[in-house]
Design a protein around this motif. Structure first.
Motif, mmCIF file in Angstrom:
data_model
loop_
_atom_site.group_PDB
_atom_site.id
_atom_site.type_symbol
_atom_site.label_atom_id
_atom_site.label_comp_id
_atom_site.label_asym_id
_atom_site.label_seq_id
_atom_site.Cartn_x
_atom_site.Cartn_y
_atom_site.Cartn_z
ATOM 1 N N ASN A 31 0.839 -1.198 0.000
ATOM 2 C CA ASN A 31 0.000 0.000 0.000
ATOM 3 C C ASN A 31 0.877 1.252 0.000
ATOM 4 N N THR A 32 0.262 2.408 0.049
ATOM 5 C CA THR A 32 0.992 3.673 -0.060
ATOM 6 C C THR A 32 1.998 3.855 1.070
ATOM 7 N N VAL A 33 1.585 3.558 2.304
ATOM 8 C CA VAL A 33 2.480 3.700 3.455
ATOM 9 C C VAL A 33 3.670 2.760 3.334
ATOM 10 N N GLN A 34 3.393 1.508 3.008
ATOM 11 C CA GLN A 34 4.453 0.517 2.899
ATOM 12 C C GLN A 34 5.422 0.845 1.764
ATOM 13 N N LYS A 35 4.907 1.370 0.659
ATOM 14 C CA LYS A 35 5.776 1.766 -0.448
ATOM 15 C C LYS A 35 6.712 2.884 -0.024
ATOM 16 N N ASN A 36 6.184 3.811 0.785
ATOM 17 C CA ASN A 36 7.008 4.907 1.272
ATOM 18 C C ASN A 36 8.110 4.392 2.196
ATOM 19 N N ILE A 37 7.771 3.404 3.035
ATOM 20 C CA ILE A 37 8.762 2.793 3.918
ATOM 21 C C ILE A 37 9.818 2.060 3.090
ATOM 22 N N ARG A 38 9.390 1.385 2.030
ATOM 23 C CA ARG A 38 10.327 0.700 1.129
ATOM 24 C C ARG A 38 11.351 1.677 0.554
ATOM 25 N N ILE A 39 10.852 2.823 0.097
ATOM 26 C CA ILE A 39 11.729 3.838 -0.479
ATOM 27 C C ILE A 39 12.726 4.339 0.560
ATOM 28 N N GLY A 40 12.228 4.623 1.778
ATOM 29 C CA GLY A 40 13.104 5.127 2.836
ATOM 30 C C GLY A 40 14.161 4.123 3.242
ATOM 31 N N HIS A 41 13.744 2.863 3.433
ATOM 32 C CA HIS A 41 14.695 1.828 3.822
ATOM 33 C C HIS A 41 15.769 1.651 2.752
ATOM 34 N N LYS A 42 15.366 1.676 1.501
ATOM 35 C CA LYS A 42 16.332 1.548 0.405
ATOM 36 C C LYS A 42 17.335 2.686 0.426
ATOM 37 N N GLN A 43 16.872 3.892 0.726
ATOM 38 C CA GLN A 43 17.777 5.040 0.797
ATOM 39 C C GLN A 43 18.786 4.876 1.930
ATOM 40 N N THR A 44 18.332 4.342 3.074
ATOM 41 C CA THR A 44 19.250 4.098 4.197
ATOM 42 C C THR A 44 20.312 3.073 3.811
ATOM 43 N N ILE A 45 19.891 1.995 3.164
ATOM 44 C CA ILE A 45 20.835 0.977 2.705
ATOM 45 C C ILE A 45 21.853 1.590 1.746
ATOM 46 N N GLU A 46 21.372 2.365 0.799
ATOM 47 C CA GLU A 46 22.258 2.977 -0.194
ATOM 48 C C GLU A 46 23.263 3.916 0.457
ATOM 49 N N THR A 47 22.823 4.644 1.488
ATOM 50 C CA THR A 47 23.737 5.539 2.199
ATOM 51 C C THR A 47 24.871 4.761 2.843
ATOM 52 N N VAL A 48 24.533 3.700 3.551
ATOM 53 C CA VAL A 48 25.543 2.914 4.255
ATOM 54 C C VAL A 48 26.481 2.211 3.275
ATOM 55 N N VAL A 49 25.943 1.637 2.227
ATOM 56 C CA VAL A 49 26.780 0.966 1.231
ATOM 57 C C VAL A 49 27.741 1.962 0.584
ATOM 58 N N SER A 50 27.256 3.161 0.310
ATOM 59 C CA SER A 50 28.128 4.175 -0.301
ATOM 60 C C SER A 50 29.248 4.582 0.641
ATOM 61 N N GLY A 210 24.017 10.535 8.920
ATOM 62 C CA GLY A 210 23.085 10.651 7.808
ATOM 63 C C GLY A 210 21.665 10.657 8.331
ATOM 64 N N MET A 211 20.734 11.065 7.489
ATOM 65 C CA MET A 211 19.330 11.095 7.872
ATOM 66 C C MET A 211 18.476 10.782 6.662
ATOM 67 N N THR A 212 17.623 9.791 6.783
ATOM 68 C CA THR A 212 16.665 9.470 5.729
ATOM 69 C C THR A 212 15.287 9.921 6.195
ATOM 70 N N SER A 213 14.645 10.753 5.383
ATOM 71 C CA SER A 213 13.319 11.265 5.747
ATOM 72 C C SER A 213 12.383 11.128 4.556
ATOM 73 N N THR A 214 11.372 10.301 4.718
ATOM 74 C CA THR A 214 10.285 10.253 3.748
ATOM 75 C C THR A 214 9.001 10.505 4.536
ATOM 76 N N ARG A 215 7.879 10.385 3.903
ATOM 77 C CA ARG A 215 6.639 10.745 4.581
ATOM 78 C C ARG A 215 6.325 9.851 5.775
ATOM 79 N N PHE A 216 6.657 8.563 5.655
ATOM 80 C CA PHE A 216 6.322 7.624 6.723
ATOM 81 C C PHE A 216 7.547 6.864 7.239
#
Length: 227
Positions: A31-50, A210-216
């Motif tokens: 759903n919309t909330v879960q998709k937003n969490i997916r995006i945020g989690h992916k950004q956190t992973i990408e930050t750490v890997v980088s 670092g800080m990851t901020s999305t809507r949810f």
């Protein structure tokens, strides 16, 4: 930690939580909330890997992924050459992570998987990483958890958590009035100052933030190195 806290998390991620978070971390229907969490989690992973790739020495490192979920961090780190030790409290999560690792890296991948809660992790690793796990545990458990993981880190400890701020506390309170299918386990926020204090008391200093901020989804990321 009290047994009931561990049991709540373990049972959740071995039952309804497994399917829910496998979809969130993967490409399943959400759903919309879960998709937003997916995006945020992916950004956190990408930050750490980088961060780790920037140092250009991953092939020489041992990394402990504490709370590996479905392998969203362990797999890209192994792809980059690190020797990864990945664990999770959920047997189902570890099983899915192994399946994903074989599909991405082949049968002879360089990830060692195990089922373990944070406080039962043993061994010493160059880098210990714990992402998006502390949100499931209350403040009283954090000092013991963080200290134990820090003691396993020879050189570096990377951790993320939902920061305790006035805005996020208010947002969480509002969300509690609207229970629904997106609800998971209890979500705990933690004081950044307290986390840093625990790290400093155990011989670490903050190197990168670092800080990851999305809507949810809100996640504060700290990289601490031994002084």
């Amino acid at each position: 930690m009290k047994t009931d806290d561990k049991t709540i998390v373990k049972d959740y991620f071995n039952a309804v939580g497994f399917e829910r978070w496998r979809n969130i971390y993967g490409d399943g229907e959400v759903n919309t909330v879960q998709k937003n969490i997916r995006i945020g989690h992916k950004q956190t992973i990408e930050t750490v890997v980088s961060w780790l790739k920037t140092d250009e020495n991953l092939a020489q490192l041992t990394v402990c992924d504490a709370g590996c979920g479905t392998g969203s961090l362990a797999i890209p780190l192994a792809e980059a050459g690190a020797t990864v030790y990945a664990s999770d409290i959920s047997e189902k999560m570890v099983g899915e992570a192994e399946t994903q690792a074989k599909a991405t890296l082949g049968e002879n991948h360089n990830i060692n998987f195990s089922v373990s809660d944070l406080e039962a992790i043993t061994g010493n690793y160059h880098t210990v990483i714990c992402l998006d796990v502390l949100i499931h545990y209350p403040d009283r458990d954090i000092p013991t958890m963080v200290k134990h993981l820090a003691n396993c880190a020879e050189s570096r400890f990377i951790i993320s958590f939902a920061p305790k701020t006035f805005f996020l506390t208010l947002l969480k309170k509002i969300g509690e009035f609207f229970p629904g299918p997106s609800k998971t386990t209890r979500a705990y926020q933690h004081s950044e100052a307290e986390i840093i204090k625990i790290l400093q008391e155990n011989g670490f200093e903050i190197k990168r933030q670092g800080m990851t901020s999305t809507r949810f989804y809100y996640s504060r990321i700290l990289e601490a190195v031994r002084t």
